[in-house]
Structure formats: C-alpha cells, structure tokens
Design a protein around this motif. Structure first.
Motif, PDB file in Angstrom:
ATOM      1  N   LYS A  17      33.411  36.105  33.681  1.00  0.00           N
ATOM      2  CA  LYS A  17      34.823  36.588  32.704  1.00  0.00           C
ATOM      3  C   LYS A  17      35.943  36.145  33.536  1.00  0.00           C
ATOM      4  N   GLU A  21      38.750  34.695  35.090  1.00  0.00           N
ATOM      5  CA  GLU A  21      40.652  34.622  35.187  1.00  0.00           C
ATOM      6  C   GLU A  21      40.932  34.874  36.504  1.00  0.00           C
ATOM      7  N   ARG A  22      39.971  35.469  37.305  1.00  0.00           N
ATOM      8  CA  ARG A  22      41.426  35.853  38.907  1.00  0.00           C
ATOM      9  C   ARG A  22      40.923  34.819  39.486  1.00  0.00           C
ATOM     10  N   TYR A  25      41.201  30.459  35.898  1.00  0.00           N
ATOM     11  CA  TYR A  25      40.845  29.839  34.824  1.00  0.00           C
ATOM     12  C   TYR A  25      40.863  30.518  33.815  1.00  0.00           C
ATOM     13  N   ALA A  26      42.471  31.035  33.699  1.00  0.00           N
ATOM     14  CA  ALA A  26      42.473  31.967  32.093  1.00  0.00           C
ATOM     15  C   ALA A  26      43.126  31.348  31.182  1.00  0.00           C
ATOM     16  N   PRO A  27      42.938  31.107  29.772  1.00  0.00           N
ATOM     17  CA  PRO A  27      41.724  32.809  29.351  1.00  0.00           C
ATOM     18  C   PRO A  27      40.291  32.019  29.163  1.00  0.00           C
ATOM     19  N   CYS A  28      39.621  33.121  29.492  1.00  0.00           N
ATOM     20  CA  CYS A  28      38.287  32.574  30.077  1.00  0.00           C
ATOM     21  C   CYS A  28      37.544  33.086  28.358  1.00  0.00           C
ATOM     22  N   TYR A  62      41.241  28.282  25.946  1.00  0.00           N
ATOM     23  CA  TYR A  62      40.551  28.534  26.853  1.00  0.00           C
ATOM     24  C   TYR A  62      40.559  27.716  27.914  1.00  0.00           C
TER      25      TYR A  62
END
Length: 225
Positions: A17, A21-22, A25-28, A62
């Motif tokens: 997760k 996100e880094r 792909y945020a938010p996860c 998400y």
C-alpha cells in the motif's frame, strides 16, 4: 481502480500500500480504511452475507486496493475493472500462518487478545467491522471457522494463491514476495523506481502499535466532544 491487490492479509500488503501510494496510486484502500467510511459499513455487511452490492461504490475514491476485505472479492474486482493490473503478494505458508495467528486473527477472528477487546470497546465501528470480517473470512467462506486448524488454514491460503495464478492472465498479473523491492513492482507498472528504500511495515509489533494508535485517536476524539 488501477491496481487490484489479490494477496490476503499478512503477505506484505501494508508495505505494498505504501509503495503504491509513493508511486502515485493514491489513495490505496487497505483493510484499515474500512473504518474511515462508516457510511459504507452496511454495504460491507451485506457483501459478507453474500448479497449483491455495488463494489465500485465501496471503493469509490481509491486508485488501488490491497488486503482484506478487498482481496475476498478479487474475482469481482478483476471483472469490474478490466484495465486494472493485479498484484498477488505471497510468502512462505508456515511463516504466514504464524504471523496471522499473532495479529489479525486474535484481533478480528477470535478477539481473544485483551488488546482486541479494549479496541472493540473504544473504537467506533470496529464491532461492525469485526462482525462482517468474521462472517466473510474467519467463520465464513474463506476459512469456514477452521483457522485454528493450521493445516486447513495453510491449504486455504495456498489454494487462494493458486486460484489467482490460474484465473488472472499472466500479462495482467504480478506475483511478489516481501523483500522483492521496487524493481519488479515498478517494471510491472511501467514507472521509475524511487531513490529510497522499499517500505517495510509488516512486523507484528507494528500491527499492535497501529491498533493502539487507532484507540488513542478514538479516545482523543471522544474526549473532545
């Protein structure tokens, strides 16, 4: 939804997760986010009872999902988001069982740990989340009330992983283990790896630390009313 995590709890999902996100792909969505949306708890309960629910509505907002409860609906999510890539996190079966038995099972499966009982008392919505999680996973179709049967639980874990490998097209699927680092994930997603260590957030001590932090947050909010 751009990334679907099909790996179940205690396979490095929280680390994944953070990594997703880094990478943007945020938010996860992760199991811990269920309580962030109390208005969706009734739908999760319905899903646990086998009712047809609007899964995209449950994951609204998400860009990715990992861990339970999302992983319990991996087939439905793979069908609902045909362009999404799928990541299966796996680990040694024996160490997986030991990790679950120290963390999420006493928290959500049996509530035998006094820390779980206290969390149920002070965290709003946790009782509802625990109830549907038991019906969906621990006592329901996943483990069938037999998680404490080590051989049975491991067989279920291994069959879940095998089913994902069988049913998801190879070009759409990445299978990774904890400790794999950035390279396979970034190559799969077609992005450059960050110049920093891959997140490592999976040890049991940190799990109970997060439970304690959630309790403190809930108590602080209650005290501020």
């Amino acid at each position: 939804m751009k990334v679907i995590g099909a790996g179940i709890g205690r396979t490095g999902t929280l680390s994944l997760k953070a990594a997703l996100e880094r990478l943007g792909y945020a938010p996860c969505f992760h199991g811990r986010h269920v309580l962030d949306h109390p208005e969706r708890l009734a739908a999760w309960q319905a899903a646990a009872d086998g009712e047809r629910v609007d899964l995209p509505a449950l994951f609204d907002g998400y860009a990715a999902s990992v861990d339970w409860p999302g992983a319990a609906f991996w087939r439905e999510l793979v069908a609902a988001y045909p362009q999404a890539k799928v990541i299966l996190t796996v680990r040694d079966s024996q160490s997986w069982y030991d990790s679950v038995a120290k963390t999420i099972y006493p928290m959500f499966g049996s509530s035998a740990d006094p820390r779980a009982a206290e969390a149920l008392r002070v965290v709003p919505g946790l009782d509802v989340m625990t109830d549907f999680t038991r019906r969906l996973i621990w006592d329901g179709p996943f483990f069938g009330g037999r998680f404490e049967d080590r051989d049975h639980a491991i067989a279920v874990f291994e069959e879940h992983n095998a089913a994902v490998r069988r049913e998801v097209p190879a070009e759409r699927l990445l299978v990774i283990e904890p400790g794999s680092g950035w390279e396979p994930l970034c190559s799969f997603l077609g992005v450059d790896p960050p110049d920093e260590p891959y997140p490592h957030l999976n040890d049991p001590g940190r799990f109970w630390g997060r439970v304690a932090a959630r309790m403190a947050e809930s108590q602080a909010k209650a005290g501020g009313r």
